[in-house]
Design an enzyme around this catalytic site. Structure first.
Site, PDB file in Angstrom:
ATOM      1  N   ARG A 181       0.814  -1.218   0.000  1.00 14.46           N
ATOM      2  CA  ARG A 181       0.000   0.000   0.000  1.00 14.46           C
ATOM      3  C   ARG A 181       0.848   1.270   0.000  1.00 14.46           C
ATOM      4  O   ARG A 181       0.555   2.225  -0.712  1.00 14.46           O
ATOM      5  CB  ARG A 181      -0.901   0.016   1.243  1.00 14.46           C
ATOM      6  CG  ARG A 181      -2.041  -0.969   1.198  1.00 14.46           C
ATOM      7  CD  ARG A 181      -2.683  -1.065   2.575  1.00 14.46           C
ATOM      8  NE  ARG A 181      -1.790  -1.794   3.445  1.00 14.46           N
ATOM      9  CZ  ARG A 181      -2.027  -3.005   3.914  1.00 14.46           C
ATOM     10  NH1 ARG A 181      -3.157  -3.598   3.647  1.00 14.46           N
ATOM     11  NH2 ARG A 181      -1.162  -3.621   4.669  1.00 14.46           N
ATOM     12  N   ILE A 182       1.884   1.273   0.858  1.00 15.61           N
ATOM     13  CA  ILE A 182       2.675   2.501   0.994  1.00 15.61           C
ATOM     14  C   ILE A 182       3.453   2.768  -0.298  1.00 15.61           C
ATOM     15  O   ILE A 182       3.465   3.888  -0.814  1.00 15.61           O
ATOM     16  CB  ILE A 182       3.634   2.412   2.207  1.00 15.61           C
ATOM     17  CG1 ILE A 182       2.831   2.204   3.502  1.00 15.61           C
ATOM     18  CG2 ILE A 182       4.478   3.677   2.316  1.00 15.61           C
ATOM     19  CD1 ILE A 182       3.688   1.849   4.729  1.00 15.61           C
ATOM     20  N   ARG A 263      12.291  -0.444   6.919  1.00 17.61           N
ATOM     21  CA  ARG A 263      12.989  -0.942   8.100  1.00 17.61           C
ATOM     22  C   ARG A 263      14.487  -0.818   7.853  1.00 17.61           C
ATOM     23  O   ARG A 263      14.976  -1.174   6.764  1.00 17.61           O
ATOM     24  CB  ARG A 263      12.640  -2.407   8.380  1.00 17.61           C
ATOM     25  CG  ARG A 263      11.282  -2.629   9.038  1.00 17.61           C
ATOM     26  CD  ARG A 263      11.231  -2.110  10.473  1.00 17.61           C
ATOM     27  NE  ARG A 263       9.936  -2.331  11.111  1.00 17.61           N
ATOM     28  CZ  ARG A 263       8.920  -1.463  11.120  1.00 17.61           C
ATOM     29  NH1 ARG A 263       9.041  -0.288  10.538  1.00 17.61           N
ATOM     30  NH2 ARG A 263       7.784  -1.758  11.736  1.00 17.61           N
ATOM     31  N   GLU A 292      18.530   0.735  15.157  1.00 15.12           N
ATOM     32  CA  GLU A 292      17.724   1.808  15.733  1.00 15.12           C
ATOM     33  C   GLU A 292      17.640   1.700  17.259  1.00 15.12           C
ATOM     34  O   GLU A 292      17.405   0.600  17.751  1.00 15.12           O
ATOM     35  CB  GLU A 292      16.324   1.662  15.123  1.00 15.12           C
ATOM     36  CG  GLU A 292      15.549   2.916  15.044  1.00 15.12           C
ATOM     37  CD  GLU A 292      14.322   2.725  14.155  1.00 15.12           C
ATOM     38  OE1 GLU A 292      14.488   2.413  12.964  1.00 15.12           O
ATOM     39  OE2 GLU A 292      13.221   2.858  14.694  1.00 15.12           O
ATOM     40  N   HIS A 310      12.309   8.034  12.834  1.00 16.16           N
ATOM     41  CA  HIS A 310      11.232   7.047  12.616  1.00 16.16           C
ATOM     42  C   HIS A 310       9.841   7.656  12.861  1.00 16.16           C
ATOM     43  O   HIS A 310       9.126   7.260  13.790  1.00 16.16           O
ATOM     44  CB  HIS A 310      11.444   5.802  13.489  1.00 16.16           C
ATOM     45  CG  HIS A 310      10.740   4.582  12.932  1.00 16.16           C
ATOM     46  ND1 HIS A 310      11.176   3.303  13.128  1.00 16.16           N
ATOM     47  CD2 HIS A 310       9.621   4.459  12.169  1.00 16.16           C
ATOM     48  CE1 HIS A 310      10.363   2.453  12.524  1.00 16.16           C
ATOM     49  NE2 HIS A 310       9.409   3.135  11.922  1.00 16.16           N
TER      50      HIS A 310
HETATM   51  C1  GLV Z   1       6.179   1.739  11.543  1.00 16.04           C
HETATM   52  O1  GLV Z   1       7.332   1.645  11.210  1.00 16.04           O
HETATM   53  C2  GLV Z   1       5.232   0.662  11.507  1.00 16.04           C
HETATM   54  O2  GLV Z   1       5.575  -0.470  11.154  1.00 16.04           O
HETATM   55  O3  GLV Z   1       4.079   0.923  11.856  1.00 16.04           O
HETATM   56  C1  GLV Z   2       1.835  -1.291   4.544  1.00 20.58           C
HETATM   57  O1  GLV Z   2       0.748  -0.897   4.971  1.00 20.58           O
HETATM   58  C2  GLV Z   2       2.110  -1.670   3.168  1.00 20.58           C
HETATM   59  O2  GLV Z   2       1.424  -2.583   2.695  1.00 20.58           O
HETATM   60  O3  GLV Z   2       2.984  -1.082   2.506  1.00 20.58           O
END
Ligand code: GLV
Ligand code: GLV
Length: 344
Positions: A181-182, A263, A292, A310
């Protein structure tokens, strides 16, 4: 506002406890939006909610000491929810709700073996995180970090044709690694906002952005060789750990910018520092780090990087939604219902 002084416990409204059923105990590893605890208190009669009162993450021993015997654990991505920790929290644990979309810090197999539900917060942080990724691309290309430091130091002595030139973003090639999604939101923004050409790479081959987005699927090496911006959006797994190691980083263009809002361990940070120092890549925008919150030696001394703490999901709106989802997951499991976003 709830009282979060050391040692404080959040006292919910007294609720009738059904006879014979002990009141549930929910432990929350960091201060969360108030609505999380108020939802728990309203929906779980007699619930005992305890919050980590400290303004820092707990170590393993502290976690066990505080949370042992809990029925539900609301944790964050900074907590190492290992098999032994799960064991040490005791047999009453039924649900782990992580205040995050990523769940690489949780031993899913151990949770499954004990029939503990693990829930995350997908969807609600897509736009917030995409904003940070796009912001980092702009900040690196146009050198916002250096410009801000120069201006504060009184070194801006007037407009000049050659002052602080960066490179444009408009019309460039953006390579997206991880087609969730992102990644898709970033691709859409760069395509429609900046007329960029989009390349993408993902393990999940059923994802089709070719029709949706006019994006082109390419192998990782080709993506690195062709992209002006490379943005990481894959989860951290054993396959993606050090996905961008020294040989892969060497395939990037010397003018390219790498952005990581996914990550830290997806990138070999030591190799990255060397590549940046020797200008084998032009710059990097990082929101996450391999160890981190520690930074690889030398990273913070580089001028061609923008470093954030973050904050991908850190908007008031998103953090409230994440808090609501954690509460909903705990309430569902403790009232015998199937939670909505279960990863194990
Ligand atoms: C942030 O890094 C998350 O995974 O929500
Ligand atoms: C997280 O919500 C992703 O699917 O990128």
């Amino acid at each position: 506002m709830m009282n979060q002084a050391p040692g404080a416990q959040h006292e919910p409204q007294p609720q009738p406890v059904s006879p014979g059923e002990p009141a549930p105990f929910v432990y929350v590893t960091r201060a969360v939006p108030e609505l999380t605890t108020s939802m728990l208190a309203e929906n779980l009669p007699g619930v005992r909610i305890e919050l980590n009162p400290l303004d820092r993450n707990l170590n393993r021993g502290e976690l066990v000491e505080s949370a042992a015997g809990c029925d539900a654990l609301i944790c964050t991505l900074a907590d190492d929810i290992s098999a032994t920790l799960i064991e040490d929290l005791g047999p009453s644990l039924k649900v782990i709700a992580t205040y995050a979309v990523g769940y690489n810090n949780i031993d899913l197999t151990a949770a499954k073996n004990r029939n503990i539900a693990v829930c995350n917060t997908p969807g609600v942080l897509t736009e917030a995180t995409a904003e940070v990724a796009v912001g980092l691309m702009l900040a690196c290309a146009r050198r916002f970090g250096e410009g801000d430091r120069l201006t504060r130091q009184g070194l801006f002595t007037g407009w000049a044709p050659l002052l602080h030139r960066g490179h444009g973003v408009y019309g460039k090639t953006v390579g997206i690694i991880g087609a969730g999604r992102i990644g898709k939101r970033v691709a859409l923004t760069m395509k429609h906002g900046f007329d960029c050409e989009i390349l993408y790479h993902s393990r999940v081959d059923h994802v089709d952005w070719e029709n949706d987005l006019g994006a082109k699927y390419v192998e990782l090496g080709e993506l690195l060789e062709r992209s002006d911006f490379v943005s990481l959006h894959c989860p951290l797994t054993e396959t993606t750990r050090h996905l961008l190691d020294a040989p892969m980083l060497a395939r990037m263009k010397p003018t390219a910018i790498l952005v990581n809002t996914a990550r830290g361990p997806v990138v070999d940070e030591t190799a990255l520092v060397a590549a940046l120092r020797e200008r084998r890549i032009a710059g990097a925008g990082f929101d996450v780090y391999e160890h981190e919150p520690a930074l690889a030696p030398g990273l913070a001394e580089l001028d061609n990087v923008v470093l954030l703490p973050h904050i991908g999901s850190a908007t008031v709106e998103t953090r409230d939604k994440m808090g609501r989802m954690c509460a909903e997951a705990v309430i569902a499991v403790l009232t015998g219902k199937e939670p909505l976003h279960r990863v194990a």
